[in-house]
Design an enzyme around this catalytic site. Sequence first.
Site, PDB file in Angstrom:
ATOM      1  N   SER A  45     -10.687  30.403  12.055  1.00  0.00           N
ATOM      2  CA  SER A  45     -11.802  30.705  12.955  1.00  0.00           C
ATOM      3  C   SER A  45     -12.987  29.794  12.676  1.00  0.00           C
ATOM      4  O   SER A  45     -13.224  29.389  11.526  1.00  0.00           O
ATOM      5  CB  SER A  45     -12.228  32.164  12.764  1.00  0.00           C
ATOM      6  N   TYR A  81     -15.134  39.054   7.945  1.00  0.00           N
ATOM      7  CA  TYR A  81     -14.129  38.422   8.793  1.00  0.00           C
ATOM      8  C   TYR A  81     -14.016  36.939   8.460  1.00  0.00           C
ATOM      9  O   TYR A  81     -12.910  36.413   8.245  1.00  0.00           O
ATOM     10  CB  TYR A  81     -14.491  38.607  10.268  1.00  0.00           C
TER      11      TYR A  81
END
Length: 331
Positions: A128, A153
């Site tokens: 990501s 995350y």
Amino acid sequence: MNVLVTGVAGFIGHAVTRALLARGDAVTGIDNLNSYYSVQLKRDRLADLKTPSNTDFSFHQLDFANDKALDAALGTQKFDMIVHLGAQAGVRYSLENPRAYVQANLVGHLNMLELARATDTPMVYASSSSVYGGKEQMPFAVEDRVDHPMSLYAATKKADELMSETYAHLYRIPLTGLRFFTVYGPWGRPDMAPWLFTKAILAGEPIKVFNHGMMSRDFTYIDDIVAGVLACIDQNPADDGAIKPGGSVAPHAIYNIGNNKPEELMRFIAIIEAATGKTAIKDFQPMQPGDVPATYADIDAIVRDRGYAPTTALDIGLPRFVSWYRGHYRV
């Protein structure tokens, strides 16, 4: 090609699987259909894949963080490629439910690496753009240090890259990590801005505009993302001792996959307003914990190595999403 896809009922997993099936590959899909967002939407995506013409698609509902369930479902089945797109997504939700991220993104990623090792199968996996944290120097390049994640995350995605580097080094498994930059388009995720804004604007409800609108994102249309993923599926990092994108000499490459053109949030909203024919009621909010003000992808490496070439401008992609949304929900 026989391909295993995790997160097959997710946004990117569904789109990649459609493309693989369309070109004649066989796909085995895995997804646990968790309730982080609408399970019905995930079932709708699966229904889109389970058509009479898609005889080369099979599905297992299971949690890949459960190694015993994974082994029981797959048995001795052999694959030419693993495409690991399943994860617990969402920056803000990682502040509320951190254990879900450790289980899915760390334990689950390890299980997929173990499967790749045991079967000697190359793997493309999802990272990501969140790993870049609050970096001010832009565009973000894969060679940049990413030691200061701003959410759990992001930390789990960086950990996934580190685990993958170890497995590529120890077992010489070709691995490719893709740092996705704000993917949007038809069948998108309900927790992301295109969906949230479109739904609220059509209903005449306020939209939350964080950091008082002073944000920008490298929005990337789903078809462009799929083309990049397929290019990485079709060409593995070589085990030749050369330095790969991301700095590895093992067969492990990390690529940014974005649009290379950050867009201001207020322009993004204006395009949705034009596509819906309605004016947004804007509720300006401060920056949210764990969020970042801007993302901007340096995509030189994936352009050079895999021929990646994003072509869909926001002015084209966002109206396509609005049109899909209105058709899917009949609004």
